[in-house]
Design an enzyme around this catalytic site. Sequence first.
Site, short mmCIF file in Angstrom:
data_model
loop_
_atom_site.label_atom_id
_atom_site.label_comp_id
_atom_site.label_asym_id
_atom_site.label_seq_id
_atom_site.Cartn_x
_atom_site.Cartn_y
_atom_site.Cartn_z
N ARG A 116 -3.52 1.08 11.04
CA ARG A 116 -4.24 0.65 12.23
C ARG A 116 -4.16 1.77 13.26
O ARG A 116 -3.10 2.39 13.45
CB ARG A 116 -3.62 -0.62 12.83
CG ARG A 116 -3.94 -1.90 12.07
CD ARG A 116 -5.42 -2.30 12.19
NE ARG A 116 -5.73 -3.57 11.53
CZ ARG A 116 -6.14 -3.66 10.26
NH1 ARG A 116 -6.31 -2.60 9.51
NH2 ARG A 116 -6.42 -4.86 9.76
N HIS A 160 -12.89 3.58 9.13
CA HIS A 160 -12.16 2.40 8.64
C HIS A 160 -12.75 1.90 7.31
O HIS A 160 -13.23 0.77 7.20
CB HIS A 160 -12.16 1.29 9.69
CG HIS A 160 -11.02 0.33 9.52
ND1 HIS A 160 -10.40 -0.29 10.59
CD2 HIS A 160 -10.36 -0.12 8.41
CE1 HIS A 160 -9.43 -1.08 10.14
NE2 HIS A 160 -9.39 -0.99 8.81
N GLU A 164 -11.59 1.35 18.17
CA GLU A 164 -12.57 1.39 17.08
C GLU A 164 -13.83 0.70 17.52
O GLU A 164 -13.72 -0.41 18.05
CB GLU A 164 -12.02 0.70 15.82
CG GLU A 164 -11.22 1.65 15.00
CD GLU A 164 -10.71 1.06 13.69
OE1 GLU A 164 -11.33 0.11 13.18
OE2 GLU A 164 -9.72 1.56 13.20
N ILE A 177 0.84 -1.21 0.00
CA ILE A 177 0.00 0.00 0.00
C ILE A 177 0.88 1.26 0.00
O ILE A 177 0.60 2.22 -0.73
CB ILE A 177 -0.99 -0.03 1.18
CG1 ILE A 177 -1.92 -1.25 1.06
CG2 ILE A 177 -1.82 1.26 1.23
CD1 ILE A 177 -2.81 -1.53 2.26
C1 DGY Z 1 -7.45 -4.79 6.21
O1 DGY Z 1 -7.71 -5.52 5.25
O2 DGY Z 1 -6.57 -5.06 7.04
C2 DGY Z 1 -8.21 -3.50 6.31
O3 DGY Z 1 -7.96 -2.80 7.44
C3 DGY Z 1 -9.68 -3.71 6.10
O4 DGY Z 1 -9.82 -3.88 4.76
#
Ligand code: DGY
Length: 327
Positions: free
Chosen positions: A239, A287, A268, A160
């Site tokens: 997170r 989220h 959360e 990501i």
């Molecule tokens: C994950 O996949 O870890 C995300 O936080 C939710 O899609």
Amino acid sequence: MEKQKPRVYVTRIIAEKALNLLATECEMKLWEGAMPPPREVLLEAVREIDGLVSLLTDKVDEELLKQALNLRVVSNVAVGYDNIDVNAATRHGIPIGNTPGVLTETTADLTFALMMAAARRLGESERYIRDGKWQTWDPTALLGVDIFGATLGIIGMGRIGQAVAKRARGFEMHVIYCGGGHGYQSQLIGATRREMDELLRESDFVSIHCPLTPDTHHLIGERELGMMKPTAILVNTARGGIVDPKALNTALKNKQIGYAALDVTEPEPIHLDDPLLTLDNCLIVPHIGSASVRTREKMAMMAVENLLAGLKGERLPHCVNPTVYNR
Ligand code: DGY
């Protein structure tokens, strides 16, 4: 005699296509509530099952695994798996599946959306209109900062992080990063490595993309926030537990940093009386990093593929604890 189908428990309604496949292959029990199954329900359910499809809201720990005498596989519908005690699962001989790759671009899109929304104060601008403050074009109102040409610091150059860096190239951002990642190709992405402290000092935007582990819990606290520029924007789509929320609140309130844009919080959901929700320079969404129709379906299908492989005694296509196979 017809062979008995494996029994599986699914802790929430996921994409229909995935549920249909599960229902064909397995004897499926589905928790249909809008909220996750209460702990005692889950503990009871796992006594009988061969496979579990879990979400990041379900704690899979020693207590649960001890009760699940027939359990052969746990498949988490997420790339992150900090809800699971992976060591305990490995000890119990249970492979854990996750869903890497399919949500990378969608999460990177949201990261950029948050960066842009924070930089250009979209939340405040929207409230400005709804509060009846838009009286005229105002040359000094709601001034933000530029993304184009700014320095972006990426903490965690995994899939990501790299997808965010690629997007940043289109904005001619100067990208720096710290932390490791999967197959990072610096020549393609053009980001330069820094120590974390250097990254915090140099960046106009700091975006977090590392997993939550005991080592990264509150990785961004008072000290780290104190190093950032007073105009800096902190973005977290990883997170919530990676950022110390108390320290963040203080830093935002005292304008030690410019803005925070958070897709994830600790805890959360965030409590409605959390002071972060009172700050104009904090934008919070619930989220939704992977929340596109296509991606959520892909995640659900990948989770089902993992589960079915585990039930057949095959190696999971995406397994977070491959050492389980060395036993
Ligand atoms: C994950 O996949 O870890 C995300 O936080 C939710 O899609």
